[in-house]
Scaffold this motif. Structure first.
Motif, PDB file in Angstrom:
ATOM      1  N   SER A 138     -94.099 -70.087  -4.118  1.00  0.00           N
ATOM      2  CA  SER A 138     -93.265 -71.480  -4.165  1.00  0.00           C
ATOM      3  C   SER A 138     -92.253 -71.594  -3.157  1.00  0.00           C
ATOM      4  O   SER A 138     -91.893 -70.433  -2.757  1.00  0.00           O
ATOM      5  CB  SER A 138     -92.948 -71.519  -5.526  1.00  0.00           C
ATOM      6  OG  SER A 138     -91.725 -70.774  -5.819  1.00  0.00           O
ATOM      7  N   ILE A 139     -91.944 -72.703  -2.903  1.00  0.00           N
ATOM      8  CA  ILE A 139     -90.683 -72.862  -2.006  1.00  0.00           C
ATOM      9  C   ILE A 139     -89.408 -72.377  -2.367  1.00  0.00           C
ATOM     10  O   ILE A 139     -88.604 -71.729  -1.608  1.00  0.00           O
ATOM     11  CB  ILE A 139     -90.471 -74.406  -1.710  1.00  0.00           C
ATOM     12  CG1 ILE A 139     -89.561 -74.754  -0.343  1.00  0.00           C
ATOM     13  CG2 ILE A 139     -90.036 -75.245  -2.563  1.00  0.00           C
ATOM     14  CD1 ILE A 139     -90.130 -74.043   0.858  1.00  0.00           C
ATOM     15  N   LEU A 190     -92.091 -74.470  10.215  1.00  0.00           N
ATOM     16  CA  LEU A 190     -91.428 -75.371   9.165  1.00  0.00           C
ATOM     17  C   LEU A 190     -92.322 -76.397   8.580  1.00  0.00           C
ATOM     18  O   LEU A 190     -92.247 -76.718   7.429  1.00  0.00           O
ATOM     19  CB  LEU A 190     -90.214 -75.769   9.691  1.00  0.00           C
ATOM     20  CG  LEU A 190     -88.886 -74.874   9.265  1.00  0.00           C
ATOM     21  CD1 LEU A 190     -87.543 -75.385   9.974  1.00  0.00           C
ATOM     22  CD2 LEU A 190     -88.526 -74.464   7.799  1.00  0.00           C
ATOM     23  N   PRO A 191     -92.733 -77.322   9.301  1.00  0.00           N
ATOM     24  CA  PRO A 191     -93.575 -78.465   8.894  1.00  0.00           C
ATOM     25  C   PRO A 191     -94.961 -77.920   8.124  1.00  0.00           C
ATOM     26  O   PRO A 191     -95.044 -78.423   7.101  1.00  0.00           O
ATOM     27  CB  PRO A 191     -94.125 -79.184  10.170  1.00  0.00           C
ATOM     28  CG  PRO A 191     -92.855 -78.875  11.217  1.00  0.00           C
ATOM     29  CD  PRO A 191     -92.551 -77.456  10.835  1.00  0.00           C
ATOM     30  N   SER A 192     -95.337 -76.758   8.707  1.00  0.00           N
ATOM     31  CA  SER A 192     -96.582 -76.101   8.091  1.00  0.00           C
ATOM     32  C   SER A 192     -96.213 -75.573   6.633  1.00  0.00           C
ATOM     33  O   SER A 192     -97.165 -75.680   5.747  1.00  0.00           O
ATOM     34  CB  SER A 192     -97.314 -75.299   8.623  1.00  0.00           C
ATOM     35  OG  SER A 192     -97.692 -75.603  10.083  1.00  0.00           O
ATOM     36  N   ILE A 193     -94.837 -74.957   6.258  1.00  0.00           N
ATOM     37  CA  ILE A 193     -94.432 -74.493   5.263  1.00  0.00           C
ATOM     38  C   ILE A 193     -94.270 -75.725   4.086  1.00  0.00           C
ATOM     39  O   ILE A 193     -94.595 -75.624   3.046  1.00  0.00           O
ATOM     40  CB  ILE A 193     -93.240 -73.620   5.421  1.00  0.00           C
ATOM     41  CG1 ILE A 193     -93.444 -72.593   6.054  1.00  0.00           C
ATOM     42  CG2 ILE A 193     -92.471 -73.647   4.257  1.00  0.00           C
ATOM     43  CD1 ILE A 193     -92.173 -71.858   6.587  1.00  0.00           C
ATOM     44  N   ALA A 194     -93.747 -76.691   4.801  1.00  0.00           N
ATOM     45  CA  ALA A 194     -93.550 -78.085   3.932  1.00  0.00           C
ATOM     46  C   ALA A 194     -94.813 -78.403   3.401  1.00  0.00           C
ATOM     47  O   ALA A 194     -94.955 -78.748   2.144  1.00  0.00           O
ATOM     48  CB  ALA A 194     -92.700 -79.144   4.634  1.00  0.00           C
ATOM     49  N   LEU A 227     -83.897 -72.254   5.578  1.00  0.00           N
ATOM     50  CA  LEU A 227     -82.882 -71.964   6.832  1.00  0.00           C
ATOM     51  C   LEU A 227     -81.443 -72.043   6.434  1.00  0.00           C
ATOM     52  O   LEU A 227     -80.716 -71.092   6.676  1.00  0.00           O
ATOM     53  CB  LEU A 227     -82.808 -72.897   7.935  1.00  0.00           C
ATOM     54  CG  LEU A 227     -83.847 -72.979   8.991  1.00  0.00           C
ATOM     55  CD1 LEU A 227     -84.069 -74.206   9.780  1.00  0.00           C
ATOM     56  CD2 LEU A 227     -83.903 -71.799   9.833  1.00  0.00           C
ATOM     57  N   THR A 228     -81.196 -72.804   5.185  1.00  0.00           N
ATOM     58  CA  THR A 228     -79.695 -72.765   4.803  1.00  0.00           C
ATOM     59  C   THR A 228     -79.385 -71.432   4.016  1.00  0.00           C
ATOM     60  O   THR A 228     -78.385 -70.958   4.166  1.00  0.00           O
ATOM     61  CB  THR A 228     -79.460 -74.106   3.860  1.00  0.00           C
ATOM     62  OG1 THR A 228     -79.931 -75.078   4.569  1.00  0.00           O
ATOM     63  CG2 THR A 228     -78.256 -74.100   3.446  1.00  0.00           C
ATOM     64  N   SER A 229     -80.374 -71.253   3.347  1.00  0.00           N
ATOM     65  CA  SER A 229     -80.229 -69.755   2.461  1.00  0.00           C
ATOM     66  C   SER A 229     -80.156 -68.677   3.417  1.00  0.00           C
ATOM     67  O   SER A 229     -79.501 -67.666   3.008  1.00  0.00           O
ATOM     68  CB  SER A 229     -81.479 -69.624   1.343  1.00  0.00           C
ATOM     69  OG  SER A 229     -82.638 -69.318   2.018  1.00  0.00           O
ATOM     70  N   GLY A 273     -91.185 -81.630   0.658  1.00  0.00           N
ATOM     71  CA  GLY A 273     -90.711 -82.676   2.029  1.00  0.00           C
ATOM     72  C   GLY A 273     -90.010 -81.672   2.726  1.00  0.00           C
ATOM     73  O   GLY A 273     -89.582 -80.589   2.581  1.00  0.00           O
ATOM     74  N   PRO A 274     -89.478 -82.065   4.034  1.00  0.00           N
ATOM     75  CA  PRO A 274     -88.866 -81.298   5.146  1.00  0.00           C
ATOM     76  C   PRO A 274     -87.344 -80.900   4.554  1.00  0.00           C
ATOM     77  O   PRO A 274     -87.256 -79.586   4.909  1.00  0.00           O
ATOM     78  CB  PRO A 274     -88.499 -82.572   6.278  1.00  0.00           C
ATOM     79  CG  PRO A 274     -89.656 -83.555   6.082  1.00  0.00           C
ATOM     80  CD  PRO A 274     -89.721 -83.561   4.613  1.00  0.00           C
ATOM     81  N   ALA A 275     -86.745 -81.578   3.990  1.00  0.00           N
ATOM     82  CA  ALA A 275     -85.453 -81.086   3.321  1.00  0.00           C
ATOM     83  C   ALA A 275     -85.673 -79.870   2.397  1.00  0.00           C
ATOM     84  O   ALA A 275     -84.912 -78.833   2.741  1.00  0.00           O
ATOM     85  CB  ALA A 275     -84.961 -82.240   2.197  1.00  0.00           C
ATOM     86  N   ALA A 276     -86.708 -79.600   1.591  1.00  0.00           N
ATOM     87  CA  ALA A 276     -86.960 -78.538   0.973  1.00  0.00           C
ATOM     88  C   ALA A 276     -87.160 -77.109   1.767  1.00  0.00           C
ATOM     89  O   ALA A 276     -86.596 -76.289   1.570  1.00  0.00           O
ATOM     90  CB  ALA A 276     -88.069 -78.707  -0.054  1.00  0.00           C
ATOM     91  N   ALA A 277     -88.048 -77.625   2.809  1.00  0.00           N
ATOM     92  CA  ALA A 277     -88.282 -76.396   3.836  1.00  0.00           C
ATOM     93  C   ALA A 277     -87.131 -76.032   4.520  1.00  0.00           C
ATOM     94  O   ALA A 277     -87.039 -74.820   4.924  1.00  0.00           O
ATOM     95  CB  ALA A 277     -89.537 -77.027   4.624  1.00  0.00           C
TER      96      ALA A 277
END
Length: 405
Positions: free
Chosen positions: A99-100, A35-39, A53-55, A45-49
């Protein structure tokens, strides 16, 4: 299409069904160290990454409600195979995401596919064995399934080290393709045409509404669902809290994650030994109290910094360790309350767990400030609400079910 075969437990089928049921947990846990690497890779930011998980949880939750009724109408095998193929193709789409936002969407589709494997693997295990063997087989499937979440973060950390975060989705795509091939070759149709109902989807949704009008059902969903939400808050937050804040390496993160999986396994083992002696209600009462106290302890440590990393790890061990106890007993008691709608009860409970888990993930992202603050506040809140659910269950449990369940 193969006809229904009733036989004694088949070790190879149990291993395959366990692997299928583990698709969702593995797809969640294997990429946590990334997750940190994806961000960083997408410059977000962390919230977008964390929204990936939420989706995923949103897709899994929707699948929980749909696949049971769909398989009652069309049979287990075609719905299962379609879901696994979707899982594999979506994993490829995750690999090529540019893209994220694209990754968030295809993670949702990946979860829809994983939901079919998770739900229907258990249904097939139940269908394919005599009632006296079914509970034993489901327990064995659960043990096999538990190995996936234990090993996935360790494997994911090593893949990240050598192939980057996109390599994780290559492995998930290969895993999905292997599961699809083995399911096509080895999994029989266990739901014969004479048992299928063309109105299964509509009747299931009618049952959902009936269950949602029951305060005891809401008590179980709050109690078991908020315990699950606390675990998902932990899953969402700890990659950043452990790796970025406490500077734990992605490879070592998997070991800390594995401690809590061991805690769940210990809790499940204790549940099998105790439930026959003291009953589900007493276990729900005790485990929810432990969950509430341990969750508030996590909040205290996260907000004050007392004891550092290992204090958080120890408190989380108890928060996560009782999740299996609460999930098993809350869903079992709810199904016993609705014996004629047991499948719908299990589906509503599972979907509510996943929805509350997704909300916990959203809360972590909204409150994130680079410290354990978001995790502490969210887990503390879920612990209190779990205890509120306990109070509802104990107060209203003797209330009769309208319509006889």
């Amino acid at each position: 299409m193969p006809h229904v075969v009733r036989r004694r437990p088949d070790a190879r089928l149990i291993l395959l069904l366990g692997a299928l049921a583990a698709c969702g947990p593995i797809a969640t846990d294997m990429y946590l160290p990334s997750l940190p690497s994806i961000a960083d890779g997408f410059g977000v930011g962390p919230a977008a990454a964390q929204r990936t998980l939420t989706s995923f949880m949103a897709g899994f939750s929707i699948g929980m409600l749909l696949y049971g009724p769909l398989s009652d109408t069309w049979g287990r095998r075609p719905v299962l195979l379609g879901g696994i193929v979707l899982f594999a193709l979506a994993s490829v789409a995750c690999f090529v995401s540019g893209s994220i936002d694209v990754l968030i969407v295809v993670r949702f589709l990946q979860a829809l596919g994983a939901g079919a494997a998770s739900v229907l693997a258990r249904a097939i295990a139940r269908d394919a064995h005599e009632p006296t063997d079914a509970a034993k087989v489901l327990s064995m499937v659960a043990i096999v399934t538990a190995v996936g979440p234990l090993l996935a973060p360790l494997v994911g950390g090593q893949i990240l080290r050598f192939a980057g975060w996109r390599g994780v989705f290559v492995v998930l795509a290969l895993f999905g393709a292997l599961c699809a091939t083995m399911a096509f070759l080895r999994v029989p149709e266990t739901w014969p045409k004479e048992k299928r109902k063309t109105s299964a989807v509509l009747s299931s949704f009618a049952s959902y509404g009936h269950i949602l009008a029951d305060p005891v059902a809401w008590g179980h969903m709050l109690c078991g669902g908020m315990a699950f939400a606390s675990m998902f808050a932990y899953i969402t937050a700890t990659p950043f809290v452990y790796i970025d804040y406490f500077h734990v390496s992605p490879q070592h993160y998997g070991f800390l994650f594995g401690l809590n999986v061991i805690g769940i396994m210990i809790g499940n083992f204790a549940n099998t030994r105790l439930v026959g002696r003291i009953g589900s209600l007493r276990l729900i009462a005790a485990a929810s109290l432990v969950s509430c106290v341990a969750s508030l302890a996590v909040a205290l440590v996260a907000l004050t910094g007392w004891g550092g990393l290992w204090s958080i790890v120890c408190c989380l061990f108890f928060v996560v360790g009782v999740v299996g106890i609460l999930s098993a007993n809350c869903t079992t008691d709810l199904m016993l309350r609705y014996p004629h709608n047991a499948g719908a009860s299990a589906a509503v409970f599972g979907a509510m767990q996943l929805a509350l888990g997704a909300l916990a993930s959203v809360a972590i992202g909204a409150l994130a400030d680079g410290t354990p603050f978001a995790m502490g506040v969210t887990i503390g809140t879920t612990g209190v609400l779990c205890f509120v659910g306990r109070l509802l269950v104990l107060k209203w449990h003797g209330r009769p079910v309208k319509g006889g369940g």
